[in-house]
Design an enzyme around this catalytic site. Structure first.
Site, mmCIF file in Angstrom:
data_model
loop_
_atom_site.group_PDB
_atom_site.id
_atom_site.type_symbol
_atom_site.label_atom_id
_atom_site.label_comp_id
_atom_site.label_asym_id
_atom_site.label_seq_id
_atom_site.Cartn_x
_atom_site.Cartn_y
_atom_site.Cartn_z
ATOM 1 N N HIS A 436 29.212 -6.621 -47.300
ATOM 2 C CA HIS A 436 28.198 -7.631 -47.023
ATOM 3 C C HIS A 436 28.502 -8.915 -47.794
ATOM 4 O O HIS A 436 28.472 -10.016 -47.238
ATOM 5 C CB HIS A 436 26.815 -7.099 -47.396
ATOM 6 C CG HIS A 436 25.717 -8.091 -47.200
ATOM 7 N ND1 HIS A 436 25.252 -8.892 -48.210
ATOM 8 C CD2 HIS A 436 25.029 -8.436 -46.091
ATOM 9 C CE1 HIS A 436 24.303 -9.675 -47.735
ATOM 10 N NE2 HIS A 436 24.138 -9.417 -46.448
ATOM 11 N N ARG A 614 23.515 -12.248 -30.723
ATOM 12 C CA ARG A 614 23.430 -10.788 -30.729
ATOM 13 C C ARG A 614 22.002 -10.373 -31.031
ATOM 14 O O ARG A 614 21.406 -10.862 -31.989
ATOM 15 C CB ARG A 614 24.373 -10.227 -31.785
ATOM 16 C CG ARG A 614 24.351 -8.710 -31.842
ATOM 17 C CD ARG A 614 25.397 -8.161 -32.778
ATOM 18 N NE ARG A 614 25.036 -8.380 -34.180
ATOM 19 C CZ ARG A 614 25.829 -8.054 -35.202
ATOM 20 N NH1 ARG A 614 27.014 -7.522 -34.978
ATOM 21 N NH2 ARG A 614 25.439 -8.272 -36.433
ATOM 22 N N THR A 763 35.368 -5.651 -34.064
ATOM 23 C CA THR A 763 36.460 -4.837 -34.606
ATOM 24 C C THR A 763 36.159 -4.285 -35.988
ATOM 25 O O THR A 763 36.850 -3.372 -36.426
ATOM 26 C CB THR A 763 37.781 -5.628 -34.621
ATOM 27 O OG1 THR A 763 37.525 -6.910 -35.190
ATOM 28 C CG2 THR A 763 38.324 -5.772 -33.222
ATOM 29 N N ASN A 764 35.153 -4.809 -36.688
ATOM 30 C CA ASN A 764 34.789 -4.150 -37.953
ATOM 31 C C ASN A 764 34.322 -2.731 -37.654
ATOM 32 O O ASN A 764 34.849 -1.757 -38.195
ATOM 33 C CB ASN A 764 33.653 -4.891 -38.660
ATOM 34 C CG ASN A 764 34.041 -6.299 -39.071
ATOM 35 O OD1 ASN A 764 35.208 -6.660 -39.019
ATOM 36 N ND2 ASN A 764 33.061 -7.080 -39.466
ATOM 37 N N CYS A 827 34.622 -10.810 -32.391
ATOM 38 C CA CYS A 827 33.766 -11.445 -33.389
ATOM 39 C C CYS A 827 33.772 -10.658 -34.689
ATOM 40 O O CYS A 827 33.004 -10.938 -35.586
ATOM 41 C CB CYS A 827 32.353 -11.622 -32.862
ATOM 42 S SG CYS A 827 31.531 -10.080 -32.434
#
Lengths: 888, 888
Positions: A436, A614, A763-764, A827
């Site tokens: 984070h 989102r 992709t995380n 993203c």
């Protein structure tokens, strides 16, 4: 260099055809060879004005292999060939340096004895027999270093070496230079088939039939008196990139002396005074080299008795600043094309232009003084110096009264966002490159060092201990987010010119030469790239920064970060802790105007550029307070009991929140949340459009693994859109799409694309699920994994093409099979990583999206990907190599 | 039934060719049709001894469609055709039941008016005009139900209906029965092209050209006096499966009366006394039907004035006990083949033979008394009754003094294993079908109800509240792990005969008829299945149970469960909390002999069957104590400070342990653990082999996503194996393989198969990662997801063929591409689920592995999968349908 007529020590080459002949004919040479070598040697003698084997004016040569493909260290080399006792004496006359001569002589005997006469260790644990002799001598003299041995010692060593060769191999060391030469030639040809060379050829697919050539070249010496010397130089300043000759030299010295630091070399400018003729020649050569190689070169030269010889040239290493300046200047000088300039600037080098940096000398001093406390992950590049605070409210408060603070936390959570914003830098003890803290810091453009595990932070006492030192609240600390270093005390920083022009607007671009370089590079990049570049931004100021950096849209607007804004967390928490749909709707009704205002701010800044929003994604427990005082406060606000708040918060606990109740799962179980968010988006879109500003919202549903999830949410979004258009009497365009971030989403992309108008690769999460690795917990094994080369790089930094990448390819193939005009983006954090951007280009993404401060890097990386993908006349790598890592 | 000469009410069929002609010729009939219908009708009149349109002795008929493929409810039907005012009067004479006659008459007018004359609602919100008339009449009479209307009301309705038809459609209702008949025939042909039928044909790919037939059949009535009647019956006892005629009947009644319960029907045996002739006919028909259909049938019959008519027969529903008994008996009676018997027994029905069950009457009474407390997940089938305890040590202690206890926990952890073993049942408030409690319970064969979220458990006060009731420690509770029900107080259970024979050995199989059925079914299953069946077992007793149930090997031996055994958790915790490799090795050295003894025990029981042993898998924090007292105790044992233990335990905390430091990651970072485990396995193998017992260990490395991980661990395993063989001077065979349980493992299966000698699909984790769903946290959304049909079933229970399944197919294809003889298994919970077993069969697994108590179910499911996959002469489903869910 010989071809471009630069003064290289004369020599000749026995070509590879001779090698082929040699092996085809039982190791015999063509008949004409002896004569040809003799003729060539004569020419070399003439050029060098010296004679091979002549004690009065001896020519020494080196004998090296020269294969068609470079095989570094695989084959043999012999230096100083041509020495014998009488030649050595003659050389001492010329150089006045017996130690140098005998050291050269003993080196020659040693190499020749090893390579040609075969005196070498017979198995790997044995000591080299020559080294053994040297060691014995050093012991008997009571010295430790080779340099402690005298000329006489060296002379003795020559004799000892020769008798060792005789004793142990039965070979007599040849005194005749011509015998020496033929022995060496044979040895070089022979080395084409030594074990190392064979193994190397196998490994790199080099055909045995190619053979090697033999290069025979004159030796030159910079230590033949005061009219001799040696030096190294760069054709431009390797630190700043300035177009000046840059280097150092020593007279009456060998290359070793320059490097060893026993004598202090002089700056190259001094040579202009000392020997203007030679300097003039060097200046001319510098220009010829740059014109020829179209690169900043690193050269080695020797002056032997007033004659300049170039020994070596190669592309010069340089700082990031220099790399950019040189590339830009060379385009101006028409030395290279803009394409070539782009190829030469590593995207990450741009960081040095964009971020504040430490005063290098101050930082070096700090490290020298032992103030380097620890090293963590370089999670948010740049340099920051400030006073330590240990929680977000303190950061806000201290910043309000004008203090520069470094927010230091074990780990950060969304609750800390305002404190992070108030700090000049963020330092955490836990979490990886996509924790984070790291994510938010990069998005905000904050300096961040994350996962610095040697910090032992004690929140209660407002202190931390680091490798035995204690740092208290208010102490100064400096963090380098480009290197991960954490330094005690202050280190001066200097700002980025580019930021001063683009973001702070405190500097005019005319007065900003570095900005001008930046602008040129960006213009070239935009000329060639095919990928669009978007940014991840949640706030109007972030969006404005990103536009200043060239972003063409927002690829990810995380609505949840908005909930931590002023006045929003209260109703958000009430919504989460509500018992019934009715109560939830009441809280949502209070959130609606706040979210709408957020979106209006963003749409206004983005001025018609596409904005991908989102819907709510993180597990709800991230929004609620976990400490008793905050829970009590919330209970009082909500007018319910503390126990009730506590129990509701506990019920949100999850074992694996990453795989829990989050993403579209929230909007499916609580459709009223999606309704509110859609309404906020569309009402904002309508309002802005009514003010004459174009809007293009793209609603993105997260964590979809099944088309039915998307269809459920899409129905809500489209219903609300129709309602708002009817209510506001305005039409606007919008898209509904999804993130592809769990494997099942990729596997069923054909089904999903029937509903989704766009895909954006998260992709995380896709890396987390495909590899089964939690980014927050991976430190204990992923760092050793990279060290052990199980993964070549941290897969959260550089996309794992084989695993995650093949799911992306599959998803694009399946998705476009159903919907050929499917818009595809990325993203995840990989959207800002050059290698991953290259992959996105290759698999056919439409855009990549990254944090605002990586937008310039992404623009450059996208251009480089496009250039690498250009069909080229001079194909250097086979085209197949440019295909992404597809598996059969 | 007509074809096998059973007394079906007479009728005739107008074939589909007529329909084709009708549509090809502007809706006209072939010329000969009128005459043919007349002739056929005459034959019907003769057979039924009644005359169409004759008021004195009227024949009524039904007119129905009869298409080649069943299209339920899509086309039109008209009953009671042939009625007009005078025929109605005549029928009243015959039946003495004016209400019945006028009710039939008004139904006929209503259907005919709708279907033939077109009086129907014109849009979907309109009320049916006939229903409107009925409602008006009911309102004016002040009644609520149709049955409250009198014969006169019905008569009035007939008139009102007719005039409504006339008014609203302009059509006159035809009084002439022949006109009625032709109108109905035309309507049925016409209905082939109504909107519903067209939509249905499109959906199910039924060609329009097929057309429909029209069936005209006599109506019969069981309410024509005391020589008439009606009944329903099963050809065998649907509850027990006993081969006796079983059903009930009523004289002078219609089918409705039997169903409605207004009169109490008599058992069919009574008919033997009341009307031995009819009963005799029925008995004969029962035998003919079973012989013809080779099934237990459910029949409906009517006696009209002394003549028996069979109205309907279909396959009868039955209990699991009955299903098994009937199938086994019918094989004995040579009615069906063993193949057919296997097809008829649902694998899960076997559970009823294997598990203790509640006394049904006592359970019903308990529910009736309001003692049903809650419903959770049916996680471990069977019935258990015992006293509530809230922690594992209490469970052990109470069980030691002879109490039956139900261990009741918020959730269970590996620390609870001995308590779970001591309990008769396990009840948890959290966790899904594959939670720890559920997994372990099924492996132990314990009754378990999991995830019962309405339990509010308070560990401190040793109570729980459930829907307003409070249950205290020591209170009796009964849980049904087959249905998920939780019942207050005791409910008597009866044991499983199969278990008494096979496991407890308290019953001789000769005295166990149910066991004998079981054994027959199993023998047939083994004859046809191609999949091998293994079991998941960690202890010798579990392994022995599994062998008794027919397991052919161990597919998953979880070594970590062993660490909770007597004397092992101490050194295990010391190993985990060790500061250095040295300390870790010391603790491991103490674990070695204990693990070796475990493996010896298992190898001995398995007697040469393959045993797949997984190296340590779970995150280490699962092994350490999290409460202060236990931490203090451990600190004392280890001779370190409490703070140190506390801090080390905290450092093991992970945000997402499922994706954290576990699986092979442990063995890679701490290779000494893999070394110790390999040594324990191989030393055990050597010792057992030296005692003359064969061993075949298969070492399985978990959580591999990258072949380099596997290669790293394989090297250790093979090194230790070689060492042990040398030390013990014995050779044994072993395999090294891996679990495929994260998507990257499946995607790179070709690379992995180069090292792995077998794959075992860990579908629990593979489902978690492929779907991005944590099984422990999924309750909040996965249950609604299944209700909303986003997923057809809980993907942790039934394999998600499209997502997870396609990764399995990919892995097998890639793996066998590299290693054609790659052994492939599954050891996730899906290995015990019939649908998932079918999938494993189809994709080419070698074996499935499941918990011991599911081995019989898996054997049967495997046989059914093989039979469904048999190339059949009478292909019922196209072969393509049997391919697994491969996506294009």
């Amino acid at each position: 260099m010989t071809n471009i007529k630069l003064p290289v020590p004369a020599g000749f080459t026995i070509s590879t055809e001779v090698c082929t002949y040699y092996y085809a004919n039982k190791r015999r040479y063509p008949k004409s060879l002896a004569k040809e070598v003799k003729t060539a040697l004569k020419k070399v003698e003439q050029a060098m004005k010296a004679k091979f084997g002549d004690p009065k004016n001896p020519l020494l040569v080196s004998v090296r292999s020269g294969a068609r493909a470079s095989m570094p260290g695989m084959m043999d080399t012999i230096l100083n060939l041509g020495l014998n006792d009488s030649v050595a004496e003659g050389l001492i006359q010329k150089t006045g340096n017996p130690r140098f001569v005998y050291d050269s002589y003993r080196r020659f005997v040693q190499m020749y004895g090893d390579v040609v006469l075969g005196l070498k260790p017979t198995h790997k644990d044995e000591i080299d027999p020559f080294e053994e002799i040297i060691e014995t001598r050093k012991r008997s003299k009571g010295v430790h270093l080779d340099t402690d041995l005298t000329a006489d010692d060296m002379k003795d060593l020559v004799a000892l070496f020769k008798s060792a060769i005789r004793e142990k191999t039965g070979n007599e060391f040849p005194d005749n230079p011509m015998d020496q030469l033929w022995g060496a030639i044979g040895a070089v040809f022979g080395s084409w088939n030594n074990d190392r060379a064979i193994a190397y050829r196998k490994m790199y697919d080099i055909p045995e039939s190619w053979g090697t050539a033999v290069n025979v070249q004159s030796m030159v010496f910079g230590n033949m008196g005061e009219d001799s010397g040696t030096g190294v130089a760069f054709t431009r300043d390797a630190a700043t990139g300035a177009n000046v000759f840059y280097g150092e030299y020593l007279m009456n010295a060998q290359g070793e002396d320059v490097v060893a630091g026993t004598r202090t070399p002089l700056p190259i400018a001094k040579l202009k005074e000392q020997n203007p003729k030679i300097y003039g020649e060097l200046e001319k050569i510098r220009k010829i080299l740059e014109k020829h190689y179209r690169e900043m070169m690193d050269v080695e030269f020797t002056i032997q008795q007033g004659t300049l010889y170039m020994l070596q040239c190669r592309v010069g290493k340089r700082t990031a600043f220099a790399a950019i300046k040189i590339a830009v200047d060379m385009v101006g000088e028409k030395l290279i094309s803009d394409r070539e300039a782009l190829r030469r600037i590593e995207p990450d080098q741009l960081n040095q232009l964009l971020r504040p940096v430490f005063d290098l000398r101050q930082k070096e001093a700090a490290v020298h003084e032992g103030r380097l406390l620890a090293k963590g992950l370089n999670a948010g590049p740049g340099a920051a110096t400030g006073r330590v605070v240990f929680n977000a409210p303190d950061a806000e408060e201290w910043a309000k009264r004008g203090e520069m603070v470094v927010l230091t936390r074990i780990e950060t959570s969304p609750e800390d966002i305002r404190g992070m914003d108030a700090a000049v830098g963020i330092l955490t003890a836990r979490g990886g490159m996509t924790s984070h803290a790291a994510l938010v810091a990069r998005q905000m453009g904050k300096v961040c060092v994350a996962g610095c595990s040697s910090l032992d932070i004690d929140y209660r006492s407002h202190t931390m201990s680091v490798n035995g030192k204690v740092v208290r609240e208010g102490d100064w600390i400096s963090i380098d987010g480009t290197t991960g270093e954490v330094i005690e005390g202050k280190v001066a920083t200097r700002p980025s010119e580019v930021l001063e022009v683009l973001i702070d607007r405190t500097l005019d671009q005319k007065e900003a030469p570095i900005y001008q370089e930046y602008a040129k590079v960006m213009a070239w990049a935009d000329r060639y790239r095919r990928l669009k570049i978007r940014t991840n931004a949640d706030q109007p100021d972030q969006a404005a920064n990103a536009i200043a950096f060239g972003a063409e849209g927002i690829g990810l607007c995380r609505t949840e970060h908005m909930f931590f804004g002023e006045g929003k967390i209260g109703p958000m928490r009430e919504m989460i802790l509500a018992d019934s749909e009715g109560d939830r709707r009441k809280a949502l009704a209070r959130l609606l105007p706040l979210q709408r205002a957020d979106f209006e701010g963003i749409f206004e800044v983005m001025a018609g550029r596409p904005v991908t929003i989102r819907t709510i994604d993180p597990p709800l427990h991230e929004f609620v307070p976990h400490e008793e005082p905050a829970q009590r406060e919330l209970a009082a606000q909500m007018g319910v009991s503390y126990e009730k708040v506590k129990q509701r918060v506990e019920s949100l606990h999850e074992f694996n929140p990453m795989l829990g109740f989050r993403g579209c799962r929230l909007g499916i179980i609580f459709p009223e949340i999606t309704e509110m968010q859609s309404r906020a988006i569309f009402e904002a879109a309508a309002n802005i459009q009514l003010r004459g500003i174009k809007v293009e919202p793209e609603i993105m549903i997260p964590l979809v693994g099944n088309v039915k999830e998307l269809a459920h949410q899409e129905a809500i979004v489209r219903k609300v859109a129709a309602e708002v258009m009817a209510e506001k009497k305005v039409k606007f365009k919008y898209l509904v799409g999804t993130m592809i971030e769990i494997p099942r989403g990729a596997i069923t992309a054909d089904e999903i694309a029937a509903v989704a108008e766009f895909f954006s690769f998260g992709t995380n999460d896709l890396t987390q699920t495909t590899l089964g690795v939690s980014r927050d917990d991976a430190g204990r094994f992923l760092i050793p994994y990279v060290q052990m080369e199980i993964y070549p790089k941290d897969p959260f930094e550089v996309l794992d093409r084989i695993g995650v990448g093949s799911l992306m390819e599959l998803a694009i193939e399946k998705g476009r099979g159903v919907r050929p005009d499917l818009k595809v983006g990325i993203c995840g954090e990989h959207g800002g990583d050059p290698s991953s951007i290259d992959f996105c280009h290759l698999v056919g993404n439409n855009y990549v999206s990254c944090s605002p401060f990586r937008v310039p890097i992404a623009r450059l990386a996208a251009a480089r990907a496009a250039l690498a993908d250009e069909p080229s006349k001079k194909v250097k790598k086979p085209a197949a190599k440019r295909r992404p890592g597809r598996r059969k």
